[in-house]
Structure formats: structure tokens, C-alpha cells
Design a protein around this motif. Structure first.
Motif, PDB file in Angstrom:
ATOM      1  N   ASN A   1      -5.522  -3.187  -0.704  1.00  0.00           N
ATOM      2  CA  ASN A   1      -4.381  -4.096  -0.773  1.00  0.00           C
ATOM      3  C   ASN A   1      -3.727  -4.365   0.577  1.00  0.00           C
ATOM      4  N   ARG A   2      -4.213  -3.745   1.669  1.00  0.00           N
ATOM      5  CA  ARG A   2      -3.656  -3.982   3.001  1.00  0.00           C
ATOM      6  C   ARG A   2      -4.807  -4.248   3.965  1.00  0.00           C
ATOM      7  N   ASP A   3      -4.795  -5.418   4.547  1.00  0.00           N
ATOM      8  CA  ASP A   3      -5.911  -5.783   5.424  1.00  0.00           C
ATOM      9  C   ASP A   3      -6.068  -4.827   6.594  1.00  0.00           C
ATOM     10  N   GLN A   4      -4.969  -4.338   7.151  1.00  0.00           N
ATOM     11  CA  GLN A   4      -5.069  -3.475   8.323  1.00  0.00           C
ATOM     12  C   GLN A   4      -5.804  -2.182   8.010  1.00  0.00           C
ATOM     13  N   ASP A   5      -5.781  -1.757   6.746  1.00  0.00           N
ATOM     14  CA  ASP A   5      -6.545  -0.582   6.320  1.00  0.00           C
ATOM     15  C   ASP A   5      -7.939  -0.984   5.842  1.00  0.00           C
ATOM     16  N   ALA A   6      -8.007  -2.098   5.149  1.00  0.00           N
ATOM     17  CA  ALA A   6      -9.260  -2.497   4.515  1.00  0.00           C
ATOM     18  C   ALA A   6     -10.322  -2.953   5.506  1.00  0.00           C
ATOM     19  N   ALA A   7      -9.931  -3.718   6.511  1.00  0.00           N
ATOM     20  CA  ALA A   7     -10.921  -4.301   7.425  1.00  0.00           C
ATOM     21  C   ALA A   7     -11.768  -3.239   8.121  1.00  0.00           C
ATOM     22  N   PRO A   8     -11.154  -2.220   8.761  1.00  0.00           N
ATOM     23  CA  PRO A   8     -11.993  -1.198   9.391  1.00  0.00           C
ATOM     24  C   PRO A   8     -12.788  -0.376   8.388  1.00  0.00           C
ATOM     25  N   LYS A   9     -12.217  -0.157   7.207  1.00  0.00           N
ATOM     26  CA  LYS A   9     -12.930   0.621   6.184  1.00  0.00           C
ATOM     27  C   LYS A   9     -14.158  -0.143   5.693  1.00  0.00           C
ATOM     28  N   ALA A  10     -13.985  -1.422   5.459  1.00  0.00           N
ATOM     29  CA  ALA A  10     -15.117  -2.239   5.017  1.00  0.00           C
ATOM     30  C   ALA A  10     -16.199  -2.292   6.092  1.00  0.00           C
ATOM     31  N   ALA A  11     -15.785  -2.362   7.356  1.00  0.00           N
ATOM     32  CA  ALA A  11     -16.756  -2.363   8.451  1.00  0.00           C
ATOM     33  C   ALA A  11     -17.514  -1.037   8.499  1.00  0.00           C
ATOM     34  N   ASP A  12     -16.801   0.067   8.332  1.00  0.00           N
ATOM     35  CA  ASP A  12     -17.437   1.386   8.340  1.00  0.00           C
ATOM     36  C   ASP A  12     -18.436   1.546   7.194  1.00  0.00           C
ATOM     37  N   CYS A  13     -18.189   0.839   6.098  1.00  0.00           N
ATOM     38  CA  CYS A  13     -19.013   0.995   4.893  1.00  0.00           C
ATOM     39  C   CYS A  13     -19.892  -0.225   4.630  1.00  0.00           C
ATOM     40  N   SER A  14     -20.138  -1.015   5.660  1.00  0.00           N
ATOM     41  CA  SER A  14     -20.866  -2.278   5.459  1.00  0.00           C
ATOM     42  C   SER A  14     -22.315  -2.077   5.030  1.00  0.00           C
ATOM     43  N   ASP A  15     -22.831  -0.868   5.194  1.00  0.00           N
ATOM     44  CA  ASP A  15     -24.206  -0.582   4.782  1.00  0.00           C
ATOM     45  C   ASP A  15     -24.322  -0.230   3.311  1.00  0.00           C
ATOM     46  N   LEU A  16     -23.191  -0.104   2.624  1.00  0.00           N
ATOM     47  CA  LEU A  16     -23.202   0.325   1.230  1.00  0.00           C
ATOM     48  C   LEU A  16     -23.262  -0.865   0.273  1.00  0.00           C
ATOM     49  N   PRO A  17     -23.859  -0.681  -0.912  1.00  0.00           N
ATOM     50  CA  PRO A  17     -23.977  -1.780  -1.890  1.00  0.00           C
ATOM     51  C   PRO A  17     -22.695  -1.952  -2.692  1.00  0.00           C
ATOM     52  N   LEU A  18     -21.635  -2.408  -2.022  1.00  0.00           N
ATOM     53  CA  LEU A  18     -20.326  -2.497  -2.636  1.00  0.00           C
ATOM     54  C   LEU A  18     -19.814  -3.926  -2.679  1.00  0.00           C
ATOM     55  N   SER A  19     -19.036  -4.228  -3.702  1.00  0.00           N
ATOM     56  CA  SER A  19     -18.245  -5.461  -3.743  1.00  0.00           C
ATOM     57  C   SER A  19     -16.805  -5.083  -3.450  1.00  0.00           C
ATOM     58  N   TRP A  20     -16.219  -5.752  -2.453  1.00  0.00           N
ATOM     59  CA  TRP A  20     -14.855  -5.466  -2.029  1.00  0.00           C
ATOM     60  C   TRP A  20     -13.903  -6.480  -2.644  1.00  0.00           C
ATOM     61  N   HIS A  21     -12.858  -5.972  -3.282  1.00  0.00           N
ATOM     62  CA  HIS A  21     -11.843  -6.813  -3.903  1.00  0.00           C
ATOM     63  C   HIS A  21     -10.536  -6.636  -3.132  1.00  0.00           C
ATOM     64  N   PHE A  22      -9.898  -7.741  -2.779  1.00  0.00           N
ATOM     65  CA  PHE A  22      -8.575  -7.659  -2.161  1.00  0.00           C
ATOM     66  C   PHE A  22      -7.555  -7.925  -3.251  1.00  0.00           C
ATOM     67  N   VAL A  23      -6.627  -6.961  -3.444  1.00  0.00           N
ATOM     68  CA  VAL A  23      -5.707  -7.047  -4.574  1.00  0.00           C
ATOM     69  C   VAL A  23      -4.238  -7.113  -4.168  1.00  0.00           C
ATOM     70  N   GLY A  24      -3.937  -7.067  -2.877  1.00  0.00           N
ATOM     71  CA  GLY A  24      -2.546  -7.052  -2.438  1.00  0.00           C
ATOM     72  C   GLY A  24      -2.000  -8.438  -2.167  1.00  0.00           C
ATOM     73  N   GLN A  25      -0.684  -8.505  -1.993  1.00  0.00           N
ATOM     74  CA  GLN A  25      -0.067  -9.763  -1.590  1.00  0.00           C
ATOM     75  C   GLN A  25      -0.588 -10.110  -0.200  1.00  0.00           C
ATOM     76  N   LEU A  26      -1.099 -11.318  -0.079  1.00  0.00           N
ATOM     77  CA  LEU A  26      -1.830 -11.711   1.125  1.00  0.00           C
ATOM     78  C   LEU A  26      -1.066 -12.774   1.905  1.00  0.00           C
ATOM     79  N   GLN A  27      -0.796 -12.468   3.159  1.00  0.00           N
ATOM     80  CA  GLN A  27      -0.160 -13.439   4.056  1.00  0.00           C
ATOM     81  C   GLN A  27      -1.239 -14.292   4.714  1.00  0.00           C
ATOM     82  N   THR A  28      -0.913 -15.530   5.008  1.00  0.00           N
ATOM     83  CA  THR A  28      -1.925 -16.440   5.541  1.00  0.00           C
ATOM     84  C   THR A  28      -2.457 -15.990   6.898  1.00  0.00           C
ATOM     85  N   ASN A  29      -1.664 -15.227   7.664  1.00  0.00           N
ATOM     86  CA  ASN A  29      -2.169 -14.784   8.970  1.00  0.00           C
ATOM     87  C   ASN A  29      -3.212 -13.678   8.848  1.00  0.00           C
ATOM     88  N   LYS A  30      -3.432 -13.147   7.644  1.00  0.00           N
ATOM     89  CA  LYS A  30      -4.464 -12.132   7.418  1.00  0.00           C
ATOM     90  C   LYS A  30      -5.709 -12.715   6.750  1.00  0.00           C
TER      91      LYS A  30
END
Length: 239
Positions: A61-90
Motif C-alpha cells: 500500500n506504499r510505493d516507497q516500500d513496495a518498489a524496492p521490494k518488488a525489484a528485489d523479488c522480480s525473479d519470483l512468479p508473483l502478481s503484485w497488487h497495489f491497494v493503498g491510496q495512490l497519489q499521482t506523483n507515485k
């Protein structure tokens, strides 16, 4: 790490039992309900363990946490869902790793997501977040559009390059006519989903229910439940 894996496996097994029981009570097939594990505030190492244990959908739900985590796990067979309130600058960052954005609730966000998806060469699934405490047309306290805004937002998503209208999401409201009435709230979301599918028959996803109320969501017909604490434990405080 072994202890953490054992802990997560046991928690997942308990959640699975709850989903199986809820599906049986509702006379639904277990395959009709997808578990999304909400990994916010937890490290990439936990995401890796969850993937080893068979989890295929995770949410942040927070891009600042999710982006590096998704990058670290990019080799995994996962679907990533963003569920937080999203600002246009993110939006540009989120469009780089998310497969589904569940929290779309205003036209400006649709436009920004479309541009970012096209720029990234990706197609993003979109859920319109419905706020059942926002009948007046305002946004909900926890984000989300009022129900009467659904049709217009869905049409905008469907007509936007790089986006795909997949369905609806809600969070059980803390105020308004559905406060404390999770089952009624989720049943209302299913009514809205039925109306949405008249013009968008592929928009079958209904994301509702969390650790405390997944049974009510399954009973109402949710296709996806978002479970965090019941799998990962009580969340650490954010600084």
C-alpha cells in the motif's frame, strides 16, 4: 529463517482452513476465491518465503516500500497488487511493477495511470475502489469513490490505453450506514459488481475482506480476499 518459514506456513494453513470453511458454508468452490497476502511493512525475505510456500498474489500500500521490494523479488512468479491510496506523483513508479491497482477512485488517477502504463509498455489491471461511507459523492475516509461514480470511472478505465477494467474493491467502512455491518457492505459491493458486468462482462474481480472479515466477504461472493495480519503477524509500528 527456518523458524519464520515454519511460522508463515502454519499461519497460511490456518487461513486456508478458514477460506475452505467459508467456501463450504457458502456452497462455493474453493477455486473461486484467491488469497492475496498483504505484505506491507514486512521485508522481501518474507515475500520470498511466501512464494516458496505457494503464495502467488501479494499486495502493498506504499510505493516507497513496495518498489524496492518488488525489484528485489522480480525473479519470483508473483502478481503484485497495489491497494493503498495512490497519489499521482507515485503513479509512474507503481506502473513499473504492479499488475493490478485496486485503489482507483478518481478520473485524474485513471489518466495518470494510463499514461504511465503506456510509457512502461505494460497493461495494468484496474479495480475501482468503492467507498460505502461516501454515498454523497465525496471520497471515502479510507479512499474510494461513491457508488454513483462507478459507471463513469469504469467507462474511463475501459477506454484508456494501457488499462484494463478488472472489477471492484472495497474496505469495510468504519462510518456511515454500513459501519459494523460487514456482510451487508460486501453484499452491496456484489450488487454493484453485477451492475458493472452488464457493460463490462470481463470485470469479474471482487476484492473484499481482510483478516478479520474474510468469512463475510466469501459468503457475499468476493473473488479475492486481502489477508495480512493473519498470515504475517501483528505489524510493526511505522516510524
Amino acid at each position: 529463517m527456518t523458524d519464520r518459514r515454519t511460522e508463515l506456513a502454519a499461519n497460511l494453513a490456518r487461513v486456508e482452513e478458514r477460506i475452505v470453511s467459508a467456501c463450504a458454508a457458502a456452497r462455493r468452490a474453493r477455486e473461486e476465491v484467491t488469497l492475496i497476502v498483504v505484505t506491507k511493512t514486512y521485508p522481501a525475505s518474507d515475500v520470498r518465503l511466501l512464494a516458496e510456500l505457494g503464495v502467488r498474489h501479494v499486495a502493498e500500500n506504499r510505493d516507497q516500500d513496495a518498489a524496492p521490494k518488488a525489484a528485489d523479488c522480480s525473479d519470483l512468479p508473483l502478481s503484485w497488487h497495489f491497494v493503498g491510496q495512490l497519489q499521482t506523483n507515485k503513479v509512474r513508479s507503481v506502473a513499473g511493477y504492479a499488475h493490478v491497482v485496486q485503489s482507483v477512485d478518481r478520473p485524474k488517477l485513471v489518466t495518470a495511470l494510463s499514461a504511465a502504463a503506456v510509457n512502461a509498455g505494460r497493461e495494468l489491471g484496474v479495480l475501482v475502489q468503492i467507498a460505502l461511507d461516501a454515498e454523497s459523492g465525496e471520497r471515502g475516509a479510507r479512499g474510494g469513490a461513491a457508488p454513483e461514480q462507478l459507471a463513469g470511472l469504469a467507462e474511463l478505465v475501459a477506454g484508456s490505453p494501457g488499462l484494463r477494467i478488472d472489477g471492484l474493491m472495497t474496505v469495510a467502512p468504519l462510518a456511515g450506514p454500513f459501519a459494523g455491518r460487514e456482510t451487508a457492505a460486501f453484499e452491496r459491493l456484489l450488487e454493484l459488481s453485477s451492475g458493472l458486468r452488464v457493460n463490462h462482462p470481463a470485470a469479474t474481480m471482487v476484492s473484499a475482506g481482510m483478516s478479520a472479515d474474510l468469512e463475510q466477504a466469501v459468503a457475499a461472493g468476493a473473488t479475492h480476499v486481502r489477508v495480512g495480519t493473519a498470515v504475517l503477524g501483528v505489524r510493526p509500528r511505522l516510524g
